[in-house]
Design an enzyme around this catalytic site. Structure first.
Site, PDB file in Angstrom:
ATOM      1  N   LYS A 216       0.849  -1.198   0.000  1.00 15.04           N
ATOM      2  CA  LYS A 216       0.000   0.000   0.000  1.00 15.04           C
ATOM      3  C   LYS A 216       0.879   1.240   0.000  1.00 15.04           C
ATOM      4  O   LYS A 216       1.566   1.523   0.973  1.00 15.04           O
ATOM      5  CB  LYS A 216      -0.909   0.040   1.237  1.00 15.04           C
ATOM      6  CG  LYS A 216      -1.975   1.121   1.068  1.00 15.04           C
ATOM      7  CD  LYS A 216      -2.526   1.658   2.360  1.00 15.04           C
ATOM      8  CE  LYS A 216      -1.683   2.694   3.005  1.00 15.04           C
ATOM      9  NZ  LYS A 216      -1.592   3.981   2.298  1.00 15.04           N
ATOM     10  N   GLY A 273       3.740   3.393  13.583  1.00 11.29           N
ATOM     11  CA  GLY A 273       4.530   2.194  13.900  1.00 11.29           C
ATOM     12  C   GLY A 273       4.060   1.566  15.201  1.00 11.29           C
ATOM     13  O   GLY A 273       3.903   0.348  15.322  1.00 11.29           O
ATOM     14  N   CYS A 324      13.611  10.648   6.636  1.00 14.00           N
ATOM     15  CA  CYS A 324      13.612  10.100   7.997  1.00 14.00           C
ATOM     16  C   CYS A 324      14.989  10.210   8.638  1.00 14.00           C
ATOM     17  O   CYS A 324      15.103  10.364   9.843  1.00 14.00           O
ATOM     18  CB  CYS A 324      13.117   8.662   7.993  1.00 14.00           C
ATOM     19  SG  CYS A 324      13.950   7.648   6.771  1.00 14.00           S
TER      20      CYS A 324
HETATM   21  P1  NAI Z   1       2.154   8.014   8.381  1.00 12.58           P
HETATM   22  O1  NAI Z   1       3.008   7.185   9.246  1.00 12.58           O
HETATM   23  O2  NAI Z   1       0.770   8.314   8.827  1.00 12.58           O
HETATM   24  O3  NAI Z   1       2.014   7.318   6.937  1.00 12.58           O
HETATM   25  C1  NAI Z   1       2.876   6.350   6.435  1.00 12.58           C
HETATM   26  C2  NAI Z   1       2.050   5.257   5.760  1.00 12.58           C
HETATM   27  O4  NAI Z   1       1.275   4.567   6.739  1.00 12.58           O
HETATM   28  C3  NAI Z   1       1.055   5.745   4.732  1.00 12.58           C
HETATM   29  O5  NAI Z   1       1.005   4.814   3.679  1.00 12.58           O
HETATM   30  C4  NAI Z   1      -0.260   5.747   5.489  1.00 12.58           C
HETATM   31  O6  NAI Z   1      -1.396   5.618   4.681  1.00 12.58           O
HETATM   32  C5  NAI Z   1      -0.099   4.531   6.356  1.00 12.58           C
HETATM   33  N1  NAI Z   1      -0.901   4.512   7.572  1.00 12.58           N
HETATM   34  C6  NAI Z   1      -1.390   5.561   8.277  1.00 12.58           C
HETATM   35  N2  NAI Z   1      -2.058   5.118   9.359  1.00 12.58           N
HETATM   36  C7  NAI Z   1      -1.995   3.773   9.341  1.00 12.58           C
HETATM   37  C8  NAI Z   1      -2.473   2.745  10.203  1.00 12.58           C
HETATM   38  N3  NAI Z   1      -3.139   3.020  11.299  1.00 12.58           N
HETATM   39  N4  NAI Z   1      -2.204   1.467   9.896  1.00 12.58           N
HETATM   40  C9  NAI Z   1      -1.495   1.171   8.795  1.00 12.58           C
HETATM   41  N5  NAI Z   1      -1.029   2.094   7.944  1.00 12.58           N
HETATM   42  C10 NAI Z   1      -1.256   3.382   8.211  1.00 12.58           C
HETATM   43  O7  NAI Z   1       2.900   9.340   8.060  1.00 12.58           O
HETATM   44  P2  NAI Z   1       2.224  10.719   7.611  1.00 12.58           P
HETATM   45  O8  NAI Z   1       0.970  11.002   8.336  1.00 12.58           O
HETATM   46  O9  NAI Z   1       2.111  10.683   6.172  1.00 12.58           O
HETATM   47  O10 NAI Z   1       3.297  11.758   8.127  1.00 12.58           O
HETATM   48  C11 NAI Z   1       3.238  12.239   9.468  1.00 12.58           C
HETATM   49  C12 NAI Z   1       4.604  12.395  10.017  1.00 12.58           C
HETATM   50  O11 NAI Z   1       5.244  11.113  10.047  1.00 12.58           O
HETATM   51  C13 NAI Z   1       5.554  13.248   9.184  1.00 12.58           C
HETATM   52  O12 NAI Z   1       5.434  14.574   9.487  1.00 12.58           O
HETATM   53  C14 NAI Z   1       6.873  12.700   9.585  1.00 12.58           C
HETATM   54  O13 NAI Z   1       7.300  13.314  10.764  1.00 12.58           O
HETATM   55  C15 NAI Z   1       6.608  11.250   9.831  1.00 12.58           C
HETATM   56  N6  NAI Z   1       6.985  10.399   8.694  1.00 12.58           N
HETATM   57  C16 NAI Z   1       8.100   9.676   8.791  1.00 12.58           C
HETATM   58  C17 NAI Z   1       8.519   8.917   7.743  1.00 12.58           C
HETATM   59  C18 NAI Z   1       9.767   8.128   7.820  1.00 12.58           C
HETATM   60  O14 NAI Z   1      10.224   7.615   6.811  1.00 12.58           O
HETATM   61  N7  NAI Z   1      10.366   7.987   8.965  1.00 12.58           N
HETATM   62  C19 NAI Z   1       7.786   8.861   6.493  1.00 12.58           C
HETATM   63  C20 NAI Z   1       6.551   9.609   6.504  1.00 12.58           C
HETATM   64  C21 NAI Z   1       6.208  10.350   7.571  1.00 12.58           C
END
Ligand code: NAI
Length: 827
Positions: A216, A273, A324
């Site tokens: 996804k 996570g 990240c």
């Molecule tokens: P997110 O963690 O919500 O999204 C990442 C992925 O997880 C997306 O595909 C989303 O649809 C999915 N997702 C969201 N909620 C879920 C759930 N309950 N169960 C399974 N999958 C789920 O990240 P978001 O909201 O896009 O960004 C928020 C903050 O997260 C950013 O500001 C940043 O600080 C951090 N982030 C960190 C990343 C990294 O690589 N460490 C990548 C993206 C965001």
């Protein structure tokens, strides 16, 4: 022009003074000024591809495009213009179910292929990515907002490299991992910051190891994953091997919760996570998490400051800081802070912000309004908490989602902007005086994803790199990646690695373990009564069960000393025939905390040489050997004479095995394709909490404690509830073997209660729980708060007497985490 077509040429509106300057300057003037004019990448091929799909995408399931079950779609838009690019299906639980079923159905055929056949598919993916690199780069840029220079020169080449590298592993799978099998159906959830690269990091190792996949993509950036679905069709990948279901968090949640998924691999925010750890705790799904970071960028006074400044441009302004492992915390040695700050400001003033498709810009658009809002809010909060905010006077596009490069100085190490991931082009600067202070500040975070260390002294840089708790450390460099070098975090940055041999292991399981039978639920409550004795040392009959005199009473073993339990209580331990064998102390939360504290203080064990650790283990074998008769005699009362004899002999042998491993479980040196070596070190996890198996009270305990100890961890151990008084024999072995006090701590009691304290304790780096299925689930649930690594038998039976099952690399790998230190060479 139909709605949704992007007018790239008009996307950027230059401020009038620049526009005027560009049109009125003569060539000679331009030559002197060296100003860049716009150099837009041609998006034609990507737009044609979108048009070919009528700008509307269903899910890619079972090798074909399918309409979403609930018929709903959402827009994917260009953050630079706000224009709609395409309509994308919103995945429901029914879509996820269809995709998981397709992946399950594809599994037998995919696994029956020869490794060479799978290698050819991965190779074909690499070739197709290269062939369509321009289309993919443009799609990535218009969907995400990242500069085309980055998607063209970094993302897409790395994607191809990843598929090539894993085509190689697919080819070598059987010879290099003969005793391992694929997990099965893998659910993969990726973020929006490196959409296609994260897809490659997830799909390539999963397919190379014989898994099938439901992926996804992030809702902000689904397009390149959909283009990849086209590639799967083009190369004739068997239907169902790769399935792509688009949607938001609810789609991800449905994938995580689906009962037909064997493993979840996630990259994204730490909060999500945590939610995934919690949602998978009651299942046997394997899990790897690559989460957030707040990586330090440490500059010492002897560093080449100009190079460090260029490093920062990559470190925090690459992809608008939405990385990240971004070097978002600048730690400067006090003596050079002023000079360096000046150089940084000067460089920031030259950064060009503009249309992501413009090849001459440095900073593109922020992915979505919500992310822009988050960056603004956090910067405001930083200023409110005392930071000084500096932004260069650079031309900003008139519309689109842009944020100026930002330097926050005078940041307090405890403030929000020093602790929270901002995920934007914002650098938080602090100072330090000594290398020790630099390490302390660098590690002053819940995260541990990456770090960058700048010094011309090899001693300083490697000494600091070794001490920073992070999965990747770049010396005199930053944001370097390669498929051969594992990437992943320490602490709340997650667990598991992507890339390298260690990355493959995330998608493999020992074949015997996959086939192991489930253990019956623990019979611990039948094996001893819970009668309490308020004074374990008091021999008066009134304090004990009346059926027979006490043979043995042991104490807890904490910090190398035998200590009484805080509760003052002990519990009866009964033998095979129900006879009373003795009493064991009933440890409680306080005892556990004391034990963790003792283990933490014994961290010097990690710094002893591997040779010394081997020596101590050999002494242990010698000392157990000297006591073999008495230990066998006592153990026999619990497990019967034949097993006791076998167990003691096997234990001596097992100690030898790990004494042998102690100085041989080395890391590796990688040769990434740049003038750099990457030193992959197997580092200990810190203190490991161990809940021992019910059966094989001696061999089971040693089979878990020894690998942990051999690689430099300390441990807090809850011995088997069937025969916890084995602890009494072990103290003596440990005490006479030069084992430093605190390296092993033994706390007897009810494992379910003690497990909670262990798993929730922030100073415990990992939990190993090898009891029954409910304990395995409890260990995962209790560890959600600080996201510690959990290694369990998933309630399956392990034959501890079988060396193939009970010892070796599988345990050592779980006792360590790989840190890659990248060191450049050459002038
Ligand atoms: P997110 O963690 O919500 O999204 C990442 C992925 O997880 C997306 O595909 C989303 O649809 C999915 N997702 C969201 N909620 C879920 C759930 N309950 N169960 C399974 N999958 C789920 O990240 P978001 O909201 O896009 O960004 C928020 C903050 O997260 C950013 O500001 C940043 O600080 C951090 N982030 C960190 C990343 C990294 O690589 N460490 C990548 C993206 C965001």
């Amino acid at each position: 022009m139909p709605p949704g077509v992007i007018r790239q040429n008009t996307a950027i509106q230059w401020p009038s003074h620049i526009a005027r300057k560009q049109t009125t300057m003569s060539i000679a003037e331009k030559f002197v000024a060296m100003d860049y004019g716009p150099a837009l990448e041609d998006p034609k091929e990507a737009l044609l591809w979108l048009d070919g799909h009528k700008r509307r995408f269903g899910h890619f399931i079972g090798g074909e495009w399918r309409e979403p079950a609930e018929g709903s779609f959402f827009d994917s838009s260009d953050p630079a213009t706000g224009g709609q690019i395409a309509s994308v299906a919103q995945g429901s639980a029914a879509d996820i179910d269809a995709a998981v079923q397709a992946a399950r159905a594809a599994l037998p055929r995919w696994q029956s292929l020869k490794p060479h056949a799978r290698a050819r598919f991965l190779y074909a993916m690499a070739r197709e990515v290269q062939k369509h690199s321009r289309r993919l780069a443009v799609l990535e840029t218009i969907d995400n907002g990242k500069p085309i220079r980055e998607s063209r020169d970094i993302d897409i080449p790395l994607v191809a490299r990843h598929f090539y590298y894993h085509a190689g592993w697919a080819q070598l799978l059987e010879s290099e991992f003969p005793e391992y099998s694929a997990c099965g159906v893998v659910g993969q959830i990726i973020p929006w910051n490196f959409p296609l690269l994260m897809l490659a990091w997830k799909i390539a190792p999963a397919l190379a190891t014989g898994n099938t996949v439901v992926l996804k993509p992030a809702e902000f950036t689904p397009l390149t994953a959909l283009a990849f679905a086209d590639i799967c069709q083009e190369i004739g990948l068997p239907a169902g091997v790769v399935n792509i279901v688009t949607g938001d968090g609810s789609t991800g949640e449905a994938l995580v919760k689906h009962g037909g998924v064997d493993k979840i691999a996630f990259t994204g925010s730490t909060d999500v996570g945590r939610a995934i750890r919690s949602a998978t705790a009651q299942s046997h799904k394997r899990l790897s998490l690559e989460l957030g970071g707040k990586s330090p960028f440490v500059v010492f006074e002897d560093a080449d400051l100009d190079s460090a400044v260029e490093g920062l441009v990559d470190g925090i302004w690459l992809n608008q800081g939405q990385v990240c492992c971004a070097g978002s915390r600048l730690l400067m040695q006090e003596s050079i802070a002023e000079t360096l700050t000046e150089k940084i400001r000067e460089r920031m003033s030259k950064l060009r912000i503009g249309s992501p498709l413009d090849k001459s810009i440095d900073i593109g658009a922020i992915v979505a309004p919500v992310q822009l809002e988050r960056i603004r809010r956090l910067v405001d909060q930083g200023v409110a908490e005392g930071a000084t905010c500096w932004q260069p006077q650079v031309a900003m596009p008139a519309r689109g989602l842009y944020f100026q490069p930002t330097l926050l100085s005078n940041v307090h190490p405890a403030s929000t902007v020093a602790q929270q991931e901002i995920f934007g082009p914002v650098l938080a600067a602090m100072t330090f005086r000594t290398p020790a202070e630099a390490v302390e500040l660098a590690n002053n975070t819940v995260y541990g994803l990456a770090a960058s260390v700048w010094s011309e002294s090899v001693n300083v840089s490697l000494q600091v790199a070794a001490q920073i708790k992070a999965g990747v450390v770049w010396v005199n460099g930053t944001n370097m990646f390669d498929a051969a070098c594992g990437f992943g975090g320490y602490r709340e940055s997650g667990f598991g690695r992507e890339g390298g041999r260690e990355g493959l292991l995330e998608f493999l399981e020992p074949t015997w373990f996959k086939q192991a039978l489930a253990l019956p639920q623990a019979r611990r409550h039948d094996t001893h009564s819970s009668k309490l004795n308020t004074n374990p040392d008091d021999p008066t009959p009134g304090h004990r069960s009346a059926d027979r005199p006490i043979d043995r009473t042991v104490k807890l073993y904490i910090g190398g000393k035998q200590v009484r339990p805080d509760s003052g209580y002990s519990f009866e331990v009964r033998g095979l025939n129900g006879e009373l064998l003795g009493e064991a102390p009933l440890g409680n939360r306080k005892d556990m905390r004391n034990a963790v504290e003792a283990a933490r203080k014994a961290s010097g064990w990690a710094k002893t040489t591997a040779h010394n650790r081997a020596q101590v283990l050999y002494y242990m074998a010698e000392n157990l050997s000297l006591r073999r008769n008495e230990v066998t005699g006592r153990l026999a009362a619990s497990v019967g004479k034949p097993q006791a004899k076998k167990e003691v002999e096997a234990s001596i042998e097992r100690i030898f095995t790990y004494a042998a491993w102690a100085d041989k479980f080395d890391g590796a040196v990688h040769n990434p394709p740049s003038r750099t070596i990457a030193i992959a070190m197997n580092e200990p996890l810190g203190t490991v909490g161990i809940v021992c198996p019910i059966d094989a009270p001696l061999l089971g305990l040693l089979s878990l404690v020894l690998p942990v100890l051999a690689v430099g961890n300390t441990s807090v151990v809850v011995p088997s509830e069937t025969y916890p008084i084995i602890a009494g024999d072990l103290y003596q072995v440990f005490d006479t073997s030069d084992l430093p006090g605190g390296a092993i701590n033994l706390v007897t009691g009810h494992s379910s209660e003690l497990l909670k304290t262990l798993a929730e304790h922030d100073d415990v780096g990992a939990i190993w729980c090898f009891s029954d299925a409910s304990s395995a689930a409890a260990a995962k649930s209790f560890s959600v708060g600080n996201l510690k690594q959990v290694f369990t038998n998933e309630g399956r039976a392990i034959d501890w007497f079988d060396a193939r099952q009970g010892e070796g690399r599988w345990f050592l790998q779980h006792a360590t985490q790989v840190k890659n230190i990248w060191v450049p060479y050459g002038e």
